[in-house]
Scaffold this active site. Structure first.
Site, short mmCIF file in Angstrom:
data_model
loop_
_atom_site.label_atom_id
_atom_site.label_comp_id
_atom_site.label_asym_id
_atom_site.label_seq_id
_atom_site.Cartn_x
_atom_site.Cartn_y
_atom_site.Cartn_z
N ASP A 70 0.82 -1.22 0.00
CA ASP A 70 0.00 0.00 0.00
C ASP A 70 0.85 1.26 0.00
OD1 ASP A 70 -2.39 -1.66 0.38
OD2 ASP A 70 -1.71 -1.87 2.45
N LYS A 91 2.33 2.63 -5.35
CA LYS A 91 3.21 2.38 -6.50
C LYS A 91 2.72 3.08 -7.76
CE LYS A 91 3.26 -2.20 -5.72
NZ LYS A 91 2.92 -2.37 -4.31
N GLY A 130 -4.55 -5.09 -4.00
CA GLY A 130 -5.28 -4.09 -4.76
C GLY A 130 -4.47 -2.82 -4.93
N HIS A 131 -4.68 -2.13 -6.05
CA HIS A 131 -4.09 -0.82 -6.22
C HIS A 131 -5.06 0.07 -6.99
CE1 HIS A 131 -2.65 -3.42 -9.49
NE2 HIS A 131 -2.69 -2.37 -10.27
N GLN A 166 1.96 -6.83 -3.44
CA GLN A 166 2.38 -6.88 -2.03
C GLN A 166 3.67 -6.06 -1.86
OE1 GLN A 166 0.29 -8.11 0.09
NE2 GLN A 166 -0.99 -9.45 -1.11
#
Length: 428
Positions: free
Chosen positions: A13, A16, A40-41, A223
């Site tokens: 988190d 990125k 998730g992003h 991750q």
């Protein structure tokens, strides 16, 4: 042209997307090389916000070829749900390539993940319950289902029968659940095969040929380093290699073809799930970071645990990954603090540790040793040049850079995609 690995430097988190945005115009391929739909992003394009879980961020760039490579475990239902959601919003997803060697997450993986986690009680790992761990376990135990198996019904049935022979004993006799029928799994997986087949390729060959042709390939890690199954805070980790070495094994691209390793690190630290976290805050400062940084998981919605910047972790990340550049995100979240502590070392039973302890017990009991830096009150979200930041903000960045093992090449100063200060070209 380079092969670039982009990884998280903490527990995930880190944001990125800031680095991806900087590299976007010069990238031809974006490769997801590890993990599943547990990472998730959020990607912002214009006024549109997209939450991606399984798909690489390159799916949103019109000139980029997105790749799901062999190191990923794929929940095909989730894959198609994400694709359909993007199609509904007018996104062209036809360029997606999926590795024939990627492993498949099945219904029994999801079931085992959830019941096993509940069975652990107080010793829970904090998994998302999406079947990622059990799918990787089957891969290592050589009873996994691969994407290519969906195109040979006889092979698929044999593999499902072999996998369920043991798992049904466990589900029924240990967890008091119903047995899962072979036909149920086979029919479900076969239902995806026709739509999936045109996407499937030898992605290792595709990527090697792309590099030979002078294309730029970005390997996007899911991750983060401290969640890597080998180098993270085991057992409170993910089930894959989220470090730069995982980009080679997870894609089939040789390690000597990787030119740069970019690690994204927050100006503070967060973590989701269980496990040690030396700088974690349980007071108003933690609430300040969580509220100002909107620290809630993209995939789970869980509030993130928050703490101060941890320089030994950054140095560890730099060493493990061979980091050439850090991207420091969310510096703006610290605005308004009178002082900003930074963890420079740990105290473990009265002994100072300047590096991350190798012992899990030592790290669990580590007490952070802080150095404090003066804060700033000025709004920095509109700043685009390093010299225009408040002096205390510049001093903070330079101090953590000196402690972290590699240069800080870019700094996120706000939520907008353009809210970034570039100090060094990430490809230079």
């Amino acid at each position: 042209m380079p092969a670039i690995v982009l990884i998280g430097a903490q527990w995930g988190d880190e944001g990125k997307g800031k680095a991806t945005d900087l590299l976007g115009p010069r990238v031809d391929y974006v490769v997801k090389f590890n993990g599943g739909n547990n990472a998730g992003h959020t990607v912002v394009v214009g006024d549109e916000k997209y939450a991606l879980h399984l798909l690489p961020s390159g799916i949103l760039a019109p000139n980029v070829i997105p790749v799901i490579s062999n190191g990923v475990v794929v929940d095909i239902e989730v894959l198609f749900d994400e694709l359909d959601a993007l199609i509904e919003r007018g996104v062209d997803v036809s360029r997606l390539i999926v590795s024939a060697n990627a492993h498949v997450i099945t219904q029994y993986h999801r079931t085992l993940d959830r019941v096993t986690e509940r069975f652990l009680g107080k010793r829970q790992i904090g998994t998302t319950g999406r079947g990622i761990g059990p799918a990787y376990a089957d891969k290592i135990n050589r009873v996994g289902i691969r994407i290519q198996d969906l195109f040979d019904e006889n092979i698929l049935r044999q593999k499902v029968e072999g996998a369920l022979h043991q798992k049904n004993h466990m589900l029924v006799k240990v967890y008091n659940r119903r047995a899962i029928l072979v036909d149920e799994i086979v029919d479900d997986l076969l239902s995806y095969s026709e739509r999936l087949k045109p996407m499937v390729a030898d992605t290792a060959l595709v990527l090697s040929q792309a590099l030979d042709a002078g294309k730029t390939v970005l390997f996007e890690g899911g991750q983060a380093t401290m969640l890597d199954v080998d180098h993270g805070t085991y057992p409170f980790v993910t089930s894959s290699n989220a470090t730069s070495g995982g980009a080679a094994t997870g894609s089939g691209v040789a390690p000597n073809r990787i030119d740069r390793v970019i690690a994204v690190v927050k100006a503070y630290t967060t973590r989701v799930g269980a496990g040690p976290f030396p700088t974690e805050l349980f007071d108003a400062s933690g609430d300040f970071l969580r509220d100002n940084g909107f620290e809630f998981g993209t995939t789970t919605g869980r509030p993130r645990r928050c703490g101060w910047y941890d320089a030994p972790i950054a140095r560890y990340t730099a060493r493990i990954n061979g980091v050439t550049d850090f991207v420091l995100t969310k510096l703006d979240v610290l605005t308004g603090l009178e002082t900003i502590p930074v963890c420079v070392a740990y105290d473990v039973d009265g002994e100072r540790h300047d590096e991350v302890p190798v012992s899990q017990s030592d790290f669990h009991h580590a007490i952070p040793i802080f150095e404090e830096f003066p804060g700033w009150d000025e709004d920095i979200t509109g700043v685009r040049e390093f010299d225009d930041l408040p002096k205390n903000a510049r001093d903070y960045v330079l101090a953590v850079e000196a402690m972290s093992g590699s240069r800080i090449s870019a700094i996120g100063v706000g939520a907008d995609r353009e809210a970034i200060v570039v100090r060094h070209d990430l490809l230079d």
